[in-house]
Write a protein that holds these residues in place. Sequence first.
Motif, PDB file in Angstrom:
ATOM      1  N   ILE F   3     -15.284   8.554  -5.633  1.00 15.82           N
ATOM      2  CA  ILE F   3     -14.549   7.927  -6.727  1.00 15.82           C
ATOM      3  C   ILE F   3     -13.691   6.805  -6.159  1.00 15.82           C
ATOM      4  N   GLU F   4     -13.630   5.660  -6.883  1.00  8.59           N
ATOM      5  CA  GLU F   4     -12.788   4.546  -6.452  1.00  8.59           C
ATOM      6  C   GLU F   4     -12.001   3.993  -7.639  1.00  8.59           C
ATOM      7  N   TYR F   5     -10.759   3.596  -7.387  1.00 11.00           N
ATOM      8  CA  TYR F   5      -9.921   2.945  -8.394  1.00 11.00           C
ATOM      9  C   TYR F   5      -9.329   1.665  -7.831  1.00 11.00           C
ATOM     10  N   ASP F   6      -9.251   0.646  -8.644  1.00 10.74           N
ATOM     11  CA  ASP F   6      -8.384  -0.500  -8.383  1.00 10.74           C
ATOM     12  C   ASP F   6      -7.262  -0.443  -9.411  1.00 10.74           C
ATOM     13  N   LEU F   7      -6.039  -0.348  -8.931  1.00  8.88           N
ATOM     14  CA  LEU F   7      -4.886  -0.197  -9.818  1.00  8.88           C
ATOM     15  C   LEU F   7      -3.932  -1.369  -9.633  1.00  8.88           C
ATOM     16  N   ASP F   8      -3.359  -1.806 -10.730  1.00  5.97           N
ATOM     17  CA  ASP F   8      -2.342  -2.863 -10.726  1.00  5.97           C
ATOM     18  C   ASP F   8      -1.008  -2.160 -10.978  1.00  5.97           C
ATOM     19  N   VAL F   9      -0.112  -2.206 -10.008  1.00 11.44           N
ATOM     20  CA  VAL F   9       1.114  -1.397 -10.062  1.00 11.44           C
ATOM     21  C   VAL F   9       2.350  -2.265  -9.872  1.00 11.44           C
ATOM     22  N   LEU F  10       3.377  -1.990 -10.656  1.00 11.70           N
ATOM     23  CA  LEU F  10       4.679  -2.649 -10.510  1.00 11.70           C
ATOM     24  C   LEU F  10       5.620  -1.646  -9.866  1.00 11.70           C
ATOM     25  N   LYS F  11       6.194  -2.030  -8.740  1.00 14.20           N
ATOM     26  CA  LYS F  11       7.034  -1.085  -8.020  1.00 14.20           C
ATOM     27  C   LYS F  11       8.366  -1.726  -7.641  1.00 14.20           C
ATOM     28  N   PRO F  12       9.428  -0.929  -7.487  1.00 12.05           N
ATOM     29  CA  PRO F  12      10.679  -1.452  -6.925  1.00 12.05           C
ATOM     30  C   PRO F  12      10.444  -1.788  -5.445  1.00 12.05           C
ATOM     31  N   HIS F  13      11.368  -2.529  -4.831  1.00  8.86           N
ATOM     32  CA  HIS F  13      11.157  -2.890  -3.413  1.00  8.86           C
ATOM     33  C   HIS F  13      11.105  -1.639  -2.530  1.00  8.86           C
ATOM     34  N   GLN F  14      11.855  -0.622  -2.953  1.00  8.14           N
ATOM     35  CA  GLN F  14      11.767   0.658  -2.253  1.00  8.14           C
ATOM     36  C   GLN F  14      11.149   1.694  -3.182  1.00  8.14           C
ATOM     37  N   PRO F  15      10.166   2.495  -2.800  1.00 13.22           N
ATOM     38  CA  PRO F  15       9.609   2.591  -1.445  1.00 13.22           C
ATOM     39  C   PRO F  15       8.782   1.374  -1.085  1.00 13.22           C
ATOM     40  N   ASP F  16       8.667   1.071   0.186  1.00  7.87           N
ATOM     41  CA  ASP F  16       7.835  -0.058   0.622  1.00  7.87           C
ATOM     42  C   ASP F  16       6.361   0.365   0.639  1.00  7.87           C
ATOM     43  N   ASN F  17       5.502  -0.603   0.927  1.00 10.51           N
ATOM     44  CA  ASN F  17       4.052  -0.365   0.862  1.00 10.51           C
ATOM     45  C   ASN F  17       3.614   0.799   1.760  1.00 10.51           C
ATOM     46  N   TRP F  18       4.240   0.899   2.910  1.00 11.63           N
ATOM     47  CA  TRP F  18       3.833   1.927   3.861  1.00 11.63           C
ATOM     48  C   TRP F  18       4.179   3.320   3.354  1.00 11.63           C
ATOM     49  N   GLU F  19       5.397   3.463   2.807  1.00  8.77           N
ATOM     50  CA  GLU F  19       5.797   4.767   2.254  1.00  8.77           C
ATOM     51  C   GLU F  19       4.907   5.136   1.067  1.00  8.77           C
ATOM     52  N   LEU F  20       4.637   4.138   0.226  1.00 15.36           N
ATOM     53  CA  LEU F  20       3.782   4.371  -0.936  1.00 15.36           C
ATOM     54  C   LEU F  20       2.383   4.830  -0.487  1.00 15.36           C
ATOM     55  N   ALA F  21       1.834   4.171   0.516  1.00 18.87           N
ATOM     56  CA  ALA F  21       0.496   4.523   1.011  1.00 18.87           C
ATOM     57  C   ALA F  21       0.472   5.955   1.539  1.00 18.87           C
ATOM     58  N   ILE F  51      -7.832   2.880  -4.219  1.00 24.44           N
ATOM     59  CA  ILE F  51      -7.814   4.280  -3.793  1.00 24.44           C
ATOM     60  C   ILE F  51      -9.239   4.800  -3.857  1.00 24.44           C
ATOM     61  N   LYS F  52      -9.689   5.426  -2.758  1.00 20.79           N
ATOM     62  CA  LYS F  52     -11.022   6.022  -2.729  1.00 20.79           C
ATOM     63  C   LYS F  52     -10.893   7.506  -2.402  1.00 20.79           C
ATOM     64  N   GLY F  53     -11.823   8.278  -2.936  1.00 21.87           N
ATOM     65  CA  GLY F  53     -11.733   9.703  -2.650  1.00 21.87           C
ATOM     66  C   GLY F  53     -12.982  10.436  -3.057  1.00 21.87           C
ATOM     67  N   HIS F  74       0.490  -0.421 -14.179  1.00 17.81           N
ATOM     68  CA  HIS F  74       0.333  -1.476 -15.181  1.00 17.81           C
ATOM     69  C   HIS F  74      -1.059  -1.452 -15.812  1.00 17.81           C
ATOM     70  N   SER F  75      -2.106  -1.332 -14.987  1.00 19.99           N
ATOM     71  CA  SER F  75      -3.463  -1.252 -15.538  1.00 19.99           C
ATOM     72  C   SER F  75      -4.413  -0.674 -14.502  1.00 19.99           C
ATOM     73  N   VAL F  76      -5.479  -0.076 -15.026  1.00 18.42           N
ATOM     74  CA  VAL F  76      -6.565   0.432 -14.182  1.00 18.42           C
ATOM     75  C   VAL F  76      -7.671  -0.622 -14.244  1.00 18.42           C
ATOM     76  N   ASP F  77      -7.770  -1.469 -13.218  1.00 18.87           N
ATOM     77  CA  ASP F  77      -8.683  -2.619 -13.280  1.00 18.87           C
ATOM     78  C   ASP F  77     -10.133  -2.235 -13.012  1.00 18.87           C
ATOM     79  N   ARG F  78     -10.339  -1.176 -12.247  1.00 19.65           N
ATOM     80  CA  ARG F  78     -11.708  -0.776 -11.936  1.00 19.65           C
ATOM     81  C   ARG F  78     -11.747   0.715 -11.699  1.00 19.65           C
ATOM     82  N   VAL F  79     -12.777   1.371 -12.270  1.00 16.36           N
ATOM     83  CA  VAL F  79     -13.044   2.782 -12.030  1.00 16.36           C
ATOM     84  C   VAL F  79     -14.493   2.864 -11.576  1.00 16.36           C
ATOM     85  N   GLN F  80     -14.774   3.594 -10.535  1.00 13.81           N
ATOM     86  CA  GLN F  80     -16.152   3.723 -10.068  1.00 13.81           C
ATOM     87  C   GLN F  80     -16.413   5.165  -9.675  1.00 13.81           C
TER      88      GLN F  80
END
Lengths: 85, 85, 85, 85, 85, 85, 85
Positions: F3-21, F51-53, F74-80
């Motif tokens: 399964i794969e998703y492309d997601l469009d997300v709005l986030k505060p500066h914290q957590p940063d990308n690494w923590e989010l990942a 995200i893949k899984g 914000h939106s789910v741009d791709r589902v596979q």
Amino acid sequence: MRIEYDLDVLKPHQPDNWELAQVIMEIEGVTFVQIKTDEIDQKTTSVFLTIKGNGDLNLTNIKNALEDMNCALHSVDRVQIDNRS
Amino acid sequence: MRIEYDLDVLKPHQPDNWELAQVIMEIEGVTFVQIKTDEIDQKTTSVFLTIKGNGDLNLTNIKNALEDMNCALHSVDRVQIDNRS
Amino acid sequence: MRIEYDLDVLKPHQPDNWELAQVIMEIEGVTFVQIKTDEIDQKTTSVFLTIKGNGDLNLTNIKNALEDMNCALHSVDRVQIDNRS
Amino acid sequence: MRIEYDLDVLKPHQPDNWELAQVIMEIEGVTFVQIKTDEIDQKTTSVFLTIKGNGDLNLTNIKNALEDMNCALHSVDRVQIDNRS
Amino acid sequence: MRIEYDLDVLKPHQPDNWELAQVIMEIEGVTFVQIKTDEIDQKTTSVFLTIKGNGDLNLTNIKNALEDMNCALHSVDRVQIDNRS
Amino acid sequence: MRIEYDLDVLKPHQPDNWELAQVIMEIEGVTFVQIKTDEIDQKTTSVFLTIKGNGDLNLTNIKNALEDMNCALHSVDRVQIDNRS
Amino acid sequence: MRIEYDLDVLKPHQPDNWELAQVIMEIEGVTFVQIKTDEIDQKTTSVFLTIKGNGDLNLTNIKNALEDMNCALHSVDRVQIDNRS
């Protein structure tokens, strides 16, 4: 036999892409589905569907499943049938 | 021997791409068919056909099948014959 | 030894691409031919030919075959000789 | 050791690309040659040569062969030496 | 360990690309060199160098070799160190 | 099942990308996550998540994890969904 | 587990790209580093860093190493964690 479709579909916001993908995945012969959002309007979303499957894949079943979810199949942009081993 | 054609075809809305693909798939020597919609007008649709097959593939049979479905073969954009093992 | 040519050819509407491809395929050493339509004018069609073959492939034979079909070899756009094993 | 050159060459219309390719193919160490026509003027043709070979390939031999055919080596656009196994 | 550099170098017309490539190829650790001509001015030529090698490859040695040939290392555009097996 | 998703997300500066990942990587079924920064505004950052899984991957779990970190899907741009062996 | 980062970094002219790459290569878990120059200003150079590594790779260690060399981590443009076998 491998069959592929690219479909242009107009759908209400509900079901969302994930629910739509899961329902299509249950159709006989489907082995792959990808849904990409093209445009989001106030009441509808237009999406691009790529569906791949084996020889049991049947476009009528796909159309029926889409209609059951209040989705309109706008156009069949690509049909591919591959019988090479 | 592997043979490939890219054909530019003008067709009525019926048969649709899926019916057209299935009929072409029944022609002797055909192992692959892809139909992509180019332009949809009020009464006709222009499509791009890619047909692949073995040495038994014969353009006359394709032309006849297209005519039987009221489709006009507008042009043969690409012909490829590959005899490399 | 593998030899490849890209040729720019001006041909009458007859023979069509398929007949032309079949005649070229009969030339000594030819293992692959691709013909793509470039421009269609009132009396002539300009096409791009890609011809691949082994060491027996001879450009003079190709020229003669083209002339026999009333085609003019406008230019040899690419010549490639590959002797790597 | 694998050596590759991209050369920009100005040549008279005779010898043609095929004759030029055959002469270069005879040079010590050459295993591949590709000649693409860039521009055709009234008296000359500018072509791009890609020549590949082993460690015996020697640019001086190429220059000499080109001069013997009244071709001018305009520039050496790329030189590549690859010693990776 | 595999190391790669993209270097932007200003050189006099002599040594030419081929002589430059051969000298760089002699530097300890170098296994691959590619030189592409960027611009030819009246007295100088600017070239792009891609150099690949193993862990013995040392930028100081490259700089020294370039200076010995009256070439100026204008900038190091890319450095890559890859230690993956 | 992949399964794969492309997601469009709005986030505060914290957590940063690494923590989010790292948090997303802990969700059941997730085997791959990529976060690319799209736009950085004064208070928020919009990011693209891929995200893949495997078949245990569940969008509701992803949504919940995002909300727990004050991120808005914000939106789910791709589902596979890919069930091909 | 494979981890990848794309980092946007502002650095003084010294250390140069090569010294920077060598220091990053010494950080625990790093198996690959690529540094591409983006813009050179009077006192600073902005560079794009791609760092790849295994599960021991830790962004805090990278930040500390960058600060020790008077480099500023401007943004983390991409984070990728891949746990697929």
